[in-house]
Write an enzyme that holds these catalytic residues in place. Sequence first.
Site, mmCIF file in Angstrom:
data_model
loop_
_atom_site.group_PDB
_atom_site.id
_atom_site.type_symbol
_atom_site.label_atom_id
_atom_site.label_comp_id
_atom_site.label_asym_id
_atom_site.label_seq_id
_atom_site.Cartn_x
_atom_site.Cartn_y
_atom_site.Cartn_z
ATOM 1 N N SER A 118 0.915 -1.186 -0.001
ATOM 2 C CA SER A 118 0.113 -0.011 -0.120
ATOM 3 C C SER A 118 0.862 1.112 0.263
ATOM 4 O O SER A 118 1.616 1.564 -0.820
ATOM 5 C CB SER A 118 -0.881 -0.281 1.119
ATOM 6 O OG SER A 118 -2.157 0.763 1.089
ATOM 7 N N ASP A 222 -10.316 -4.593 -4.271
ATOM 8 C CA ASP A 222 -9.677 -3.691 -3.556
ATOM 9 C C ASP A 222 -10.357 -2.264 -3.346
ATOM 10 O O ASP A 222 -10.478 -1.517 -4.342
ATOM 11 C CB ASP A 222 -8.144 -3.159 -3.823
ATOM 12 C CG ASP A 222 -7.382 -2.554 -2.917
ATOM 13 O OD1 ASP A 222 -8.018 -1.838 -1.861
ATOM 14 O OD2 ASP A 222 -6.227 -2.606 -2.853
ATOM 15 N N HIS A 252 -7.802 -5.432 -0.233
ATOM 16 C CA HIS A 252 -6.550 -4.395 -0.228
ATOM 17 C C HIS A 252 -5.809 -5.241 0.731
ATOM 18 O O HIS A 252 -4.256 -5.067 0.291
ATOM 19 C CB HIS A 252 -7.182 -3.243 0.679
ATOM 20 C CG HIS A 252 -5.914 -2.405 0.756
ATOM 21 N ND1 HIS A 252 -5.260 -1.805 -0.677
ATOM 22 C CD2 HIS A 252 -5.447 -1.617 1.952
ATOM 23 C CE1 HIS A 252 -4.537 -0.899 -0.134
ATOM 24 N NE2 HIS A 252 -4.250 -0.856 1.248
#
Length: 270
Positions: A118, A222, A252
């Site tokens: 991320s 996601d 995610h």
Amino acid sequence: MTEPTTQTAAANQEPAFIEVGEGDHKRRIAVRARAARGPGSPGLVWLGGFKSDMQGTKALALDAWAAEHGRSSVRFDYSGHGESSGDFADGTIGRWLEESVAVFTQFCRGPQVLIGSSMGGWMALLLAREIARRGEGQASLAGLVLIAPAPDFTEELMWKGFSPEIRAEIETKGLWLRPSDYGDGSPYPITRALIEEGRNHLLLGSKIDVGCPVRILQGAQDPDVPWKHAFALVHRLPAEDVVLTMIQDGDHRLSRPQDIARIIAAVAEI
């Protein structure tokens, strides 16, 4: 079946601490570094996500895999995260990048694979650029593995998506408390400094030359980093040796056993 024992050992490993910054900006950064068993394969460097820490499922699984295969492994907490000092609300992309550079410089030797999740994907790209700028050092890059990478998220995924009311609150009050589905569910601050300082580190407006192989894993389901964001990143990377793996039912976190197996396979490939 040694992995659970190894992973428990990884979780129980005591951190070392380094100091980054000067004066009022000094903070203690918690680091867990595992030495390689002899020379050979590249080491692993874990770069976590926004509001994440180095004791997460993916970080521990990768550290356990590194230990099992005799590879070095480095993971740490950004300031305001996990076991490091500092207030999360003081955090900016530049501040966390400074810490990433310090950890890489002090703990890494020889070729390394940066694994960024991320926000950590953005950090990995920025760190790769910084390593290239600094030239020859004691460590080099063997490749990047990016998991639901979120380069430029402060601008593209936050600011541009905020309502006029939220933007006004950030501009006038200096922060907005964002509801969260992660951790303990408590809202967390999105500060004006995070947004404004983040603009100094935007990458998606031009070519990103990292000088090493890149593997990207992205969940099609996601909700936080849309799959189109991964495509935008791929278009900015060199054409050679960049592979994007789309996980159709992936979210995610990408923390399921099958997701972690794909991440480890990408690391092993490099």
